[in-house]
Design a protein around this motif. Structure first.
Motif, mmCIF file in Angstrom:
data_model
loop_
_atom_site.group_PDB
_atom_site.id
_atom_site.type_symbol
_atom_site.label_atom_id
_atom_site.label_comp_id
_atom_site.label_asym_id
_atom_site.label_seq_id
_atom_site.Cartn_x
_atom_site.Cartn_y
_atom_site.Cartn_z
ATOM 1 N N ASP A 1 9.161 -22.141 27.189
ATOM 2 C CA ASP A 1 10.355 -22.097 26.343
ATOM 3 C C ASP A 1 10.560 -23.372 25.536
ATOM 4 O O ASP A 1 11.645 -23.610 25.018
ATOM 5 N N LYS B 1 10.709 -25.680 22.586
ATOM 6 C CA LYS B 1 10.871 -25.473 21.147
ATOM 7 C C LYS B 1 10.645 -26.806 20.432
ATOM 8 O O LYS B 1 10.914 -27.864 20.984
ATOM 9 N N SER C 1 14.088 -30.644 16.140
ATOM 10 C CA SER C 1 14.605 -30.556 14.775
ATOM 11 C C SER C 1 14.356 -31.897 14.084
ATOM 12 O O SER C 1 14.005 -32.885 14.725
#
Length: 93
Positions: free
Chosen positions: A55, A57, A60
């Motif tokens: 999971d 990710k 950003s």
């Protein structure tokens, strides 16, 4: 082919769905349950996997800037040392 039999507790609402699928598809209840397990097992493994990066990710832009703009003297020293090492020549083929 040898098969093993396992008692399976099925909630009443699921049993109703299994029986309806059995009628709709013209298969036995046991066949419906076997096919359900066969079709659902890969998805179950994927969802319940304990793989630590499953999971993960990507960061950003804001998270990346926040992480990499903070100086880390220990890492910077290591980075400079590794950059000063000679690069090995590629093996001749």
């Amino acid at each position: 082919m040898r098969t093993d039999t396992y008692p399976l507790a099925v909630p009443p609402e699921w049993l109703g769905e299994v029986r309806q699928a059995s009628v709709d598809l013209g298969l036995s209840t046991a066949d419906i349950m076997r096919q359900s397990m066969k079709l659902g097992l890969p998805k179950l493994r994927e969802q319940r996997s304990t793989h630590p990066l499953k999971d993960l990710k990507p960061m950003s832009r804001a998270e990346s800037r926040r992480c990499y703009q903070q100086p880390n003297p220990e890492f910077d020293e290591l980075e400079h040392h590794l950059a000063s090492l000679p690069s090995p020549l590629p093996d001749a083929e």
